[in-house]
Enzyme design. Structure first.
Site, short mmCIF file in Angstrom:
data_model
loop_
_atom_site.label_atom_id
_atom_site.label_comp_id
_atom_site.label_asym_id
_atom_site.label_seq_id
_atom_site.Cartn_x
_atom_site.Cartn_y
_atom_site.Cartn_z
N ARG A 1 0.63 -1.16 0.04
CA ARG A 1 0.09 0.16 -0.01
C ARG A 1 0.82 1.34 0.05
NH1 ARG A 1 -2.07 0.54 4.96
NH2 ARG A 1 -1.46 -1.49 5.95
N VAL B 1 7.26 -7.59 9.50
CA VAL B 1 8.76 -7.25 9.73
C VAL B 1 9.16 -7.21 11.21
CG1 VAL B 1 8.90 -6.21 7.44
CG2 VAL B 1 8.11 -4.68 9.53
N TYR C 1 7.91 7.65 17.09
CA TYR C 1 8.18 7.59 15.51
C TYR C 1 9.06 8.46 15.32
CZ TYR C 1 6.51 8.33 10.64
OH TYR C 1 6.51 8.36 9.17
P1 NDP Z 1 0.80 3.09 4.54
O1 NDP Z 1 0.23 2.86 6.17
O2 NDP Z 1 -0.04 3.64 3.79
O3 NDP Z 1 1.43 1.48 4.42
C1 NDP Z 1 2.43 0.72 5.05
C2 NDP Z 1 3.07 -0.37 4.68
O4 NDP Z 1 3.67 -1.00 5.52
C3 NDP Z 1 1.90 -1.42 4.00
O5 NDP Z 1 2.15 -1.92 2.92
C4 NDP Z 1 1.88 -2.32 5.30
O6 NDP Z 1 1.33 -3.78 4.93
C5 NDP Z 1 3.28 -2.24 5.77
N1 NDP Z 1 3.40 -2.66 6.98
C6 NDP Z 1 2.97 -2.28 8.15
N2 NDP Z 1 3.32 -2.70 9.25
C7 NDP Z 1 3.82 -3.73 8.73
C8 NDP Z 1 4.57 -4.99 9.28
N3 NDP Z 1 4.55 -5.16 10.74
N4 NDP Z 1 5.22 -6.05 8.67
C9 NDP Z 1 5.21 -5.83 7.34
N5 NDP Z 1 4.79 -4.66 6.76
C10 NDP Z 1 3.85 -3.95 7.47
O7 NDP Z 1 2.12 3.87 4.99
P2 NDP Z 1 2.98 4.77 3.97
O8 NDP Z 1 2.97 4.41 2.80
O9 NDP Z 1 2.40 6.10 4.48
O10 NDP Z 1 4.09 5.05 4.74
C11 NDP Z 1 5.33 4.20 4.09
C12 NDP Z 1 6.55 4.54 4.85
O11 NDP Z 1 6.68 6.30 4.55
C13 NDP Z 1 6.79 4.62 6.33
O12 NDP Z 1 7.87 4.15 6.78
C14 NDP Z 1 6.20 5.93 6.74
O13 NDP Z 1 6.74 6.14 8.07
C15 NDP Z 1 6.84 6.77 5.93
N6 NDP Z 1 6.51 8.09 5.77
C16 NDP Z 1 4.99 8.44 5.40
C17 NDP Z 1 4.68 9.56 5.24
C18 NDP Z 1 3.15 10.10 4.99
O14 NDP Z 1 3.11 11.33 4.88
N7 NDP Z 1 2.56 9.14 4.48
C19 NDP Z 1 5.68 10.87 5.72
C20 NDP Z 1 6.94 10.40 6.02
C21 NDP Z 1 7.16 9.14 6.04
P3 NDP Z 1 0.33 -4.39 5.98
O15 NDP Z 1 -0.49 -3.55 6.94
O16 NDP Z 1 -0.30 -5.39 5.16
O17 NDP Z 1 1.45 -5.30 6.94
#
Ligand code: NDP
Length: 245
Positions: free
Chosen positions: A15, A62, A153
């Site tokens: 996602r 993870v 965070y």
């Molecule tokens: P989303 O919540 O949209 O997606 C998160 C993704 O990580 C999903 O694919 C989810 O899949 C996976 N994930 C979450 N927990 C786990 C786990 N325990 N094991 C494996 N996979 C996991 O997040 P974003 O796309 O918004 O964020 C992506 C990255 O960018 C993150 O590191 C976030 O901190 C960083 N970021 C985002 C910002 C934003 O504004 N959106 C700003 C700055 C940084 P599933 O739930 O199926 O495991």
């Protein structure tokens, strides 16, 4: 961008930003393995977007060290090596320090920071041996400037910056590059949680006057993953529309 034929691993690729990163690597010809707890509709999505996409989902949490180890063993059995690792999986568990549970602290550290260590350790030896590789860690502007209510965070993301620079120093002489991207506010499910008032307030702080798109992070990730950035290591590129410049 020259990732044609390369093998990439992306955590949290189902996602949001991770999905855009997987898509851009596939479009550029890489074979991609991505981790998330569930695939949702992502596999169908990638296959419908990219004809003949060489893409594999691994159901990996993870925060589970054994699951990470198992997935890398599986990938390295099937492929000659791993060229690109993107540590993108991340979560938020916001709250003011006084009310933050130890569990909320620990889970954010495990998923945002420890997982990057475990995945990087799993590929580093192979990359060093092959004298080639690129690791990209997705941190956040919050790791640079802090944010009230996000001490866990911010600490995990600041930790990721220190980790990036240290690993870059350890591996630079072997042509393995390690960089980070610090996104500002990007439209994903993570930012969907914001209400209209929070959103308006945020946009007011962004010099470019808008929230970013996941594609705008993915294009920078493709640059760092590819040979287009062959002389860049240990850097943190901010993708935030001028936020935290
Ligand atoms: P989303 O919540 O949209 O997606 C998160 C993704 O990580 C999903 O694919 C989810 O899949 C996976 N994930 C979450 N927990 C786990 C786990 N325990 N094991 C494996 N996979 C996991 O997040 P974003 O796309 O918004 O964020 C992506 C990255 O960018 C993150 O590191 C976030 O901190 C960083 N970021 C985002 C910002 C934003 O504004 N959106 C700003 C700055 C940084 P599933 O739930 O199926 O495991």
């Amino acid at each position: 961008m020259q990732v044609d034929g390369r093998v990439a691993v992306v955590t949290g690729g189902s996602r949001g930003i991770g999905r855009s990163i997987v898509l851009s690597l596939l479009r550029d010809g890489a074979a991609v393995h991505y981790f998330s707890r569930s695939a949702g509709d992502s596999l169908e999505f990638f296959r419908s977007e990219v004809d003949g996409a060489d893409v594999t989902h691994h159901a990996v949490d993870v925060s589970d060290e054994d699951a990470i180890k198992g997935a890398f063993e599986e990938i390295l059995t099937a492929r000659p090596g791993i060229d690109i690792l993107v540590n993108n999986a991340g979560i938020t568990r916001d709250g003011l320090i006084m009310r933050m549970s130890s569990e909320d602290w620990r889970s954010v550290m495990e998923i945002n920071l420890t997982s990057a260590f475990l995945c990087s350790r799993a590929v580093a030896r192979h990359m060093i041996k092959r004298r080639s590789g690129s690791i990209v860690n997705i941190t956040s502007v919050v790791g640079k400037i802090g944010n009230a209510g996000q001490a866990n965070y911010a600490a995990s993301k600041a930790g990721l910056i220190g980790f990036t620079k240290s690993l870059a120093r350890e591996t630079a002489s072997r042509n393995v590059r390690v960089n980070a991207i610090a996104p500002g506010f990007i439209e994903t499910e993570m930012t969907d949680k914001l209400n209209d008032q929070q959103r308006e307030q945020l946009v007011g702080q962004i010099p470019m006057g808008r929230i970013g798109a996941a594609d705008e992070v993915a294009s920078v990730c493709l640059f760092l993953a590819s040979d287009a950035s062959s002389y860049i290591t240990g850097e943190v590129l901010t993708v935030g529309g001028g936020l935290a410049m």
